[in-house]
Design a protein around this motif. Structure first.
Motif, PDB file in Angstrom:
ATOM      1  N   PRO A  26       0.783  -1.237   0.000  1.00  0.00           N
ATOM      2  CA  PRO A  26       0.000   0.000   0.000  1.00  0.00           C
ATOM      3  C   PRO A  26       0.820   1.295   0.000  1.00  0.00           C
ATOM      4  CG  PRO A  26      -0.748  -1.491   1.736  1.00  0.00           C
ATOM      5  CD  PRO A  26       0.467  -2.092   1.130  1.00  0.00           C
ATOM      6  N   LEU A  27       1.993   1.287   0.586  1.00  0.00           N
ATOM      7  CA  LEU A  27       2.784   2.510   0.682  1.00  0.00           C
ATOM      8  C   LEU A  27       3.717   2.731  -0.502  1.00  0.00           C
ATOM      9  CD1 LEU A  27       3.635   2.449   4.496  1.00  0.00           C
ATOM     10  CD2 LEU A  27       1.801   3.664   3.319  1.00  0.00           C
ATOM     11  N   GLN A  32       0.971   2.262  -6.759  1.00  0.00           N
ATOM     12  CA  GLN A  32      -0.256   3.030  -6.973  1.00  0.00           C
ATOM     13  C   GLN A  32      -0.440   3.362  -8.450  1.00  0.00           C
ATOM     14  OE1 GLN A  32      -0.191   6.290  -4.177  1.00  0.00           O
ATOM     15  NE2 GLN A  32       0.085   4.917  -2.451  1.00  0.00           N
ATOM     16  N   VAL A  33       0.652   3.707  -9.116  1.00  0.00           N
ATOM     17  CA  VAL A  33       0.592   3.968 -10.564  1.00  0.00           C
ATOM     18  C   VAL A  33       0.256   2.674 -11.302  1.00  0.00           C
ATOM     19  CG1 VAL A  33       1.948   4.656 -12.582  1.00  0.00           C
ATOM     20  CG2 VAL A  33       2.199   5.904 -10.426  1.00  0.00           C
ATOM     21  N   ALA A  34       0.905   1.585 -10.917  1.00  0.00           N
ATOM     22  CA  ALA A  34       0.655   0.285 -11.551  1.00  0.00           C
ATOM     23  C   ALA A  34      -0.800  -0.135 -11.365  1.00  0.00           C
ATOM     24  CB  ALA A  34       1.603  -0.768 -10.982  1.00  0.00           C
ATOM     25  N   SER A  35      -1.358   0.116 -10.194  1.00  0.00           N
ATOM     26  CA  SER A  35      -2.758  -0.227  -9.930  1.00  0.00           C
ATOM     27  C   SER A  35      -3.691   0.514 -10.874  1.00  0.00           C
ATOM     28  CB  SER A  35      -3.137   0.110  -8.482  1.00  0.00           C
ATOM     29  OG  SER A  35      -2.490  -0.746  -7.587  1.00  0.00           O
ATOM     30  N   ARG A  36      -3.420   1.790 -11.092  1.00  0.00           N
ATOM     31  CA  ARG A  36      -4.258   2.568 -12.011  1.00  0.00           C
ATOM     32  C   ARG A  36      -4.144   2.028 -13.436  1.00  0.00           C
ATOM     33  NH1 ARG A  36      -2.634   6.611  -8.431  1.00  0.00           N
ATOM     34  NH2 ARG A  36      -0.941   7.381  -9.715  1.00  0.00           N
ATOM     35  N   PRO A  70       6.028  -3.073  -7.610  1.00  0.00           N
ATOM     36  CA  PRO A  70       4.960  -3.943  -8.060  1.00  0.00           C
ATOM     37  C   PRO A  70       5.493  -5.138  -8.850  1.00  0.00           C
ATOM     38  CG  PRO A  70       5.061  -2.022  -9.485  1.00  0.00           C
ATOM     39  CD  PRO A  70       6.063  -1.812  -8.377  1.00  0.00           C
ATOM     40  N   CYS A  71       4.736  -6.216  -8.802  1.00  0.00           N
ATOM     41  CA  CYS A  71       5.094  -7.431  -9.530  1.00  0.00           C
ATOM     42  C   CYS A  71       3.815  -8.017 -10.126  1.00  0.00           C
ATOM     43  CB  CYS A  71       5.746  -8.426  -8.583  1.00  0.00           C
ATOM     44  SG  CYS A  71       6.233  -9.969  -9.384  1.00  0.00           S
ATOM     45  N   LEU A  72       3.888  -8.392 -11.384  1.00  0.00           N
ATOM     46  CA  LEU A  72       2.730  -8.945 -12.074  1.00  0.00           C
ATOM     47  C   LEU A  72       3.083 -10.321 -12.606  1.00  0.00           C
ATOM     48  CD1 LEU A  72      -0.180  -8.243 -12.999  1.00  0.00           C
ATOM     49  CD2 LEU A  72       0.820  -7.403 -15.129  1.00  0.00           C
ATOM     50  N   LEU A  73       2.296 -11.318 -12.178  1.00  0.00           N
ATOM     51  CA  LEU A  73       2.495 -12.682 -12.649  1.00  0.00           C
ATOM     52  C   LEU A  73       1.494 -12.976 -13.764  1.00  0.00           C
ATOM     53  CD1 LEU A  73       2.745 -14.700  -9.298  1.00  0.00           C
ATOM     54  CD2 LEU A  73       4.544 -13.480 -10.507  1.00  0.00           C
ATOM     55  N   PHE A  74       1.987 -13.523 -14.850  1.00  0.00           N
ATOM     56  CA  PHE A  74       1.144 -13.968 -15.961  1.00  0.00           C
ATOM     57  C   PHE A  74       0.985 -15.470 -15.824  1.00  0.00           C
ATOM     58  CE2 PHE A  74       2.862  -9.986 -17.286  1.00  0.00           C
ATOM     59  CZ  PHE A  74       1.924  -9.427 -18.132  1.00  0.00           C
ATOM     60  N   ILE A  75      -0.249 -15.912 -15.616  1.00  0.00           N
ATOM     61  CA  ILE A  75      -0.541 -17.318 -15.394  1.00  0.00           C
ATOM     62  C   ILE A  75      -1.361 -17.839 -16.569  1.00  0.00           C
ATOM     63  CG2 ILE A  75      -1.544 -19.001 -13.808  1.00  0.00           C
ATOM     64  CD1 ILE A  75       0.679 -17.215 -12.545  1.00  0.00           C
ATOM     65  N   LYS A  76      -0.898 -18.916 -17.182  1.00  0.00           N
ATOM     66  CA  LYS A  76      -1.645 -19.524 -18.284  1.00  0.00           C
ATOM     67  C   LYS A  76      -1.876 -20.990 -17.945  1.00  0.00           C
ATOM     68  CE  LYS A  76      -2.028 -19.974 -23.201  1.00  0.00           C
ATOM     69  NZ  LYS A  76      -1.627 -19.426 -24.466  1.00  0.00           N
ATOM     70  N   ASP A  77      -3.133 -21.392 -17.945  1.00  0.00           N
ATOM     71  CA  ASP A  77      -3.514 -22.770 -17.635  1.00  0.00           C
ATOM     72  C   ASP A  77      -2.911 -23.245 -16.312  1.00  0.00           C
ATOM     73  OD1 ASP A  77      -4.923 -22.853 -20.085  1.00  0.00           O
ATOM     74  OD2 ASP A  77      -3.094 -23.435 -21.148  1.00  0.00           O
ATOM     75  N   GLY A  78      -2.894 -22.351 -15.323  1.00  0.00           N
ATOM     76  CA  GLY A  78      -2.414 -22.704 -13.998  1.00  0.00           C
ATOM     77  C   GLY A  78      -0.912 -22.708 -13.828  1.00  0.00           C
ATOM     78  N   GLU A  79      -0.182 -22.257 -14.845  1.00  0.00           N
ATOM     79  CA  GLU A  79       1.285 -22.245 -14.790  1.00  0.00           C
ATOM     80  C   GLU A  79       1.814 -20.820 -14.963  1.00  0.00           C
ATOM     81  OE1 GLU A  79       3.254 -24.926 -14.208  1.00  0.00           O
ATOM     82  OE2 GLU A  79       1.462 -26.176 -14.049  1.00  0.00           O
ATOM     83  N   TYR A  85       8.272  -6.672 -13.462  1.00  0.00           N
ATOM     84  CA  TYR A  85       8.327  -5.651 -12.425  1.00  0.00           C
ATOM     85  C   TYR A  85       8.122  -4.258 -13.021  1.00  0.00           C
ATOM     86  CZ  TYR A  85      10.364  -9.397  -9.652  1.00  0.00           C
ATOM     87  OH  TYR A  85      10.577 -10.580  -9.000  1.00  0.00           O
ATOM     88  N   ALA A  86       8.514  -4.067 -14.274  1.00  0.00           N
ATOM     89  CA  ALA A  86       8.374  -2.774 -14.952  1.00  0.00           C
ATOM     90  C   ALA A  86       7.127  -2.818 -15.833  1.00  0.00           C
ATOM     91  CB  ALA A  86       9.615  -2.487 -15.787  1.00  0.00           C
ATOM     92  N   PHE A  87       6.103  -2.087 -15.438  1.00  0.00           N
ATOM     93  CA  PHE A  87       4.838  -2.126 -16.160  1.00  0.00           C
ATOM     94  C   PHE A  87       4.863  -1.250 -17.416  1.00  0.00           C
ATOM     95  CE2 PHE A  87       3.969  -4.486 -12.664  1.00  0.00           C
ATOM     96  CZ  PHE A  87       2.672  -4.567 -12.209  1.00  0.00           C
ATOM     97  N   ASN A  88       5.777  -0.302 -17.484  1.00  0.00           N
ATOM     98  CA  ASN A  88       6.028   0.576 -18.630  1.00  0.00           C
ATOM     99  C   ASN A  88       4.833   1.439 -19.021  1.00  0.00           C
ATOM    100  OD1 ASN A  88       8.753  -0.225 -18.997  1.00  0.00           O
ATOM    101  ND2 ASN A  88       8.055  -2.063 -20.031  1.00  0.00           N
TER     102      ASN A  88
END
Length: 102
Positions: A26-27, A32-36, A70-79, A85-88
């Motif tokens: 949260p801090l 916060q930018v990535a969330s938007r 921030p970290c974003l995981l891409f999951i395909k078919d459970g894997e 880390y860089a949303f760009n």
């Protein structure tokens, strides 16, 4: 984009679903930018997206070897297929989702 708990994440993986899991704190200003950005993406694509406050799930940080937020995981078919880390930008995320999850 809803906050997920451990049961929801387990169910997501066990059902071999595809989508995104967004880890944040949260801090974190960058989070916060990535969330938007993800809120915009959510209206552009039909992809399941869950978010998790990493402060409450250190075991997931260890399991997925998350180095920062921030970290974003891409999951395909459970894997796990990719982790970023860089949303760009919104267009970058949109293309990445089309590439990895379609």
């Amino acid at each position: 984009m809803n906050d997920w708990n451990l049961d929801e994440v387990s169910s997501f993986f066990n059902s071999h679903s595809s989508g995104l899991i967004y880890f944040y704190t949260p801090l974190c200003g960058t989070c916060q930018v990535a969330s938007r950005m993800l809120q915009v993406i959510e209206n552009m694509v039909d992809v399941k997206i869950g978010k998790m406050n990493l402060n409450f799930y250190p075991e997931l940080a260890e399991k997925f070897q998350i180095e920062s937020v921030p970290c974003l995981l891409f999951i395909k078919d459970g894997e796990l297929v990719e982790m970023i880390y860089a949303f760009n930008s919104v267009p970058f995320l949109y293309e990445k989702i089309k590439q990895l999850l379609r």
